[in-house]
Design an enzyme around this catalytic site. Structure first.
Site, PDB file in Angstrom:
ATOM      1  CD  GLU A  99      -2.850  -1.259   2.343  1.00 18.34           C
ATOM      2  OE1 GLU A  99      -3.930  -1.806   2.169  1.00 18.34           O
ATOM      3  OE2 GLU A  99      -2.483  -0.808   3.444  1.00 18.34           O
ATOM      4  CB  CYS A 113       3.389   7.322   3.058  1.00 15.16           C
ATOM      5  SG  CYS A 113       3.990   6.110   4.209  1.00 15.16           S
ATOM      6  CB  CYS A 120       7.740  -5.066   8.437  1.00 14.03           C
ATOM      7  SG  CYS A 120       9.183  -4.287   9.185  1.00 14.03           S
ATOM      8  CB  CYS A 124       7.362  -2.067  15.738  1.00 17.34           C
ATOM      9  SG  CYS A 124       8.978  -1.744  15.032  1.00 17.34           S
ATOM     10  CB  CYS A 127       3.753  -1.324  13.516  1.00 22.61           C
ATOM     11  SG  CYS A 127       3.777  -1.338  11.712  1.00 22.61           S
ATOM     12  N   GLY A 169       7.182  -1.948   5.755  1.00 28.99           N
ATOM     13  CA  GLY A 169       8.563  -2.410   5.709  1.00 28.99           C
ATOM     14  C   GLY A 169       9.545  -1.487   6.388  1.00 28.99           C
ATOM     15  CB  SER A 201      10.826   6.592   8.570  1.00 29.56           C
ATOM     16  OG  SER A 201      10.532   6.213   9.888  1.00 29.56           O
ATOM     17  CG  ASN A 225       8.332   4.662  18.490  1.00 29.97           C
ATOM     18  OD1 ASN A 225       7.914   5.755  18.164  1.00 29.97           O
ATOM     19  ND2 ASN A 225       8.661   3.747  17.618  1.00 29.97           N
ATOM     20  CB  CYS A 344       1.570   6.657  11.340  1.00 27.95           C
ATOM     21  SG  CYS A 344       3.198   6.169  11.789  1.00 27.95           S
TER      22      CYS A 344
HETATM   23  S1  SF4 Z   1       6.981   0.306  12.498  1.00 31.11           S
HETATM   24 FE1  SF4 Z   1       8.107   0.074  10.562  1.00 31.11          FE
HETATM   25  S2  SF4 Z   1       9.848  -1.233  11.147  1.00 31.11           S
HETATM   26 FE2  SF4 Z   1       8.334  -1.475  12.795  1.00 31.11          FE
HETATM   27  S3  SF4 Z   1       7.115  -3.260  12.189  1.00 31.11           S
HETATM   28 FE3  SF4 Z   1       6.059  -1.421  11.383  1.00 31.11          FE
HETATM   29  S4  SF4 Z   1       6.799  -1.258   9.278  1.00 31.11           S
HETATM   30 FE4  SF4 Z   1       8.237  -2.584  10.381  1.00 31.11          FE
END
Ligand code: SF4
Length: 353
Positions: A99, A113, A120, A124, A127, A169, A201, A225, A344
């Site tokens: 996306e 973006c 990924c 995290c 996310c 990613g 980023s 974070n 985000c």
């Molecule tokens: S915040 Fe970025 S690096 Fe962390 S899991 Fe999500 S996509 Fe991956």
């Protein structure tokens, strides 16, 4: 697991002008054909060899026989948020979907973006993309294609002025693909983005931060974070390999252009990392790079699963004020695209319900 894409590297959208010139020479064609092909792909946005109407049919056929194509992606679903954010699903050659998001910046300008991987590996905890695991890296062409496709979807009077590598990613995990895509996007005779308008980023792959600074002069954003290793270890497993102190050191060493600042992103998770103590500790942790960074606070954008809370606005403001009193530049990110899962940390195909 193979994370390199199993598709031939014959996408014209990832080739430099020199590489196209070498291809044309190999085919025994005159050099000006390379300029024509380059112009069709990067300036006129051709989406097929057949669209290159001033190339002889014979040359188009030879390119196709040799396996070359213009873009190996298709437009999937396009969704538009009530705030004007647009999320585009892009279907890749092997059926995978990533996306890309167009975020309105006012006055007919958008920031795009882009994604750099299918899923990924970094996991995290706040996310959605991290819950998908990593399928593979994107090729440079698949990254550039997101930009070329998006251009065809916005009205003529709208401009995409900034590119941020903050989609699906970890860009620095796909270092070579990302750097090559930046080289193509910034070729002044092609798409012509200024590197100053591009931001990468990262969750903090420290050795690659230095390498990025040496490879391309783009802006850097760090997804920090947390104000302590104990908290960051819990919400970002990458911290066990590259703890906060090594990350801050890498930020300190990263080249920034005059008056520019790096962005430290801080996703605020209710009662996890959003207390006054966290804010004071964050100010101490970043003290050595205070003049080089701006802190961007991002109240967590919810998705089902991890059980975090989005902090109240008053908590966000209190956190911001503590940092401002310590003379940091602090912004609070305006949430965009929440209603279409485009904000985000929300990207990635949802299972069909
Ligand atoms: S915040 Fe970025 S690096 Fe962390 S899991 Fe999500 S996509 Fe991956």
């Amino acid at each position: 697991m193979a994370i390199r894409p199993d598709i031939p590297p014959k996408n014209l959208t990832e080739m430099s002008r020199e590489a196209i010139a070498a291809l044309v020479a190999d085919l025994g064609e005159p050099a000006y054909r390379a300029d024509q092909i380059h112009g069709w792909v990067f300036q006129r946005g051709a989406r097929s060899l057949d669209a290159m109407s001033n190339l002889p049919k014979r040359l188009r056929a030879r390119l196709a026989e040799a396996g070359y194509a213009v873009g190996r992606v298709e437009v999937g679903q396009l969704r538009e948020s009530i705030d004007g954010t647009r999320k585009l699903a892009v279907r890749l050659d092997d059926g995978a979907v990533v996306e890309t998001v167009l975020i309105p910046m006012g006055e007919g300008r958008f920031s795009q973006c882009v994604s750099s991987q299918v899923g990924c590996a970094l996991d995290c905890k706040f996310c959605y993309t991290g819950t998908l695991g990593l399928s593979r890296h994107l090729t440079p062409g698949e990254i550039v294609d997101q930009v070329l496709l998006a251009r065809t979807l916005v009205p003529d009077d709208v401009r995409i002025t900034h590119i941020v590598y903050m989609g699906m990613g970890e860009p620095l995990h796909n270092f070579d693909g990302v750097v090559q895509s930046i080289r193509v996007l910034t070729d002044p005779e092609g798409i012509g983005f200024s590197p100053r308008k591009i931001t990468v980023s990262t969750s903090g792959l420290v050795p690659k931060i230095k390498a990025l600074g040496e490879a391309v002069p783009v802006n850097l954003a760090i997804s920090l974070n947390a104000s302590s290793d104990a908290i960051r270890d819990r919400i970002m497993p990458v911290n066990k390999r590259y703890p906060i102190e090594t990350l801050v050191e890498a930020v300190d060493d990263y080249p920034i252009h005059s008056r520019g600042k790096m962005t430290m992103e801080y996703v605020l998770l209710g009662e996890v990392n959003d207390s006054d103590t966290d804010a004071h500790r964050l100010a101490r942790v970043l003290a050595r790079v205070r003049h080089k960074v701006r802190i961007n606070l991002i109240p967590w954008n919810p998705f089902q699963g991890p059980g975090y809370d989005r902090p109240e606005e008053a908590r966000v403001r209190a956190f911001q004020q503590i940092l401002e009193r310590r003379r940091y530049t602090v912004t609070v990110r305006t949430t965009k695209g929440l209603d279409i899962d485009a904000a985000c940390g929300q990207l990635g195909e949802r299972p069909a319900s």
